[in-house]
Design a protein around this motif. Structure first.
Motif: not given
Length: 178
Positions: A18, A22, A52
């Motif tokens: 993740l 990002a 999320v």
């Protein structure tokens, strides 16, 4: 290496993935003023939070629909849930965007966002205490394992806190657009 360690390792790997995604997406952020960058990040947070939250809450359905066994995959599942829950808590109690510059983080975390975060944390705490009391009083009627009770209280209170934060932020955003 124990099964719990494998679960935590999988969770850490997912977290690093993740972060990599990002960072790769940051290449597209506006290069203008600090205000433009803060606006971009605030919009990104508003797009990210519902996804999320859906992922986190759908994971809870998977957890409660499966048997509470002692297989290796169950230990991996529990470790991954613990790590994801800690990440969700950090998203709720911190300013987020941990890899952005401090000046940008300060600008994203304005007074309204800080107040919304505090109200959401308060609602998560109230939900945790309420759910804990409910589970405690329901134990004689509907027995549940300690792990299941903790999972229920932690997951639902975090979900309620994140949902409340999302609702408050969306309401604040609509107020700014009007």
């Amino acid at each position: 290496m124990s099964d719990y360690s494998w679960g935590l390792l999988v969770g850490v790997g997912f977290g690093l993935l993740l972060v990599l995604i990002a960072k790769l997406r940051d290449r597209r952020r506006p290069k203008g003023s600090l205000g433009d960058q803060a606006e971009h990040y605030a919009q990104r947070r508003m797009r990210m939070l519902p996804a999320v939250l859906v992922i986190y809450l759908s994971q809870q359905a998977i957890y409660f629909s499966a048997a509470d066994g002692e297989r290796a995959v169950d230990h991996v599942k529990i470790g991954a849930w613990a790590l994801l829950s800690l990440l969700m808590m950090l998203l709720l109690v911190t300013r987020g965007f941990w890899f952005a510059s401090p000046a940008l983080r300060d600008m994203i975390d304005d007074e309204s966002t800080r107040m919304n975060r505090l109200v959401a944390i308060r609602s998560a705490f109230i939900a945790a205490v309420g759910l804990g009391a409910l589970v405690y009083t329901m134990l004689p009627v509907a027995p549940i394992s300690v792990r299941g009770a903790l999972h229920l209280v932690i997951s639902l209170s975090l979900g309620i806190g994140l949902l409340h934060f999302l609702m408050l932020e969306r309401a604040a955003q609509r107020g700014l657009e009007a």
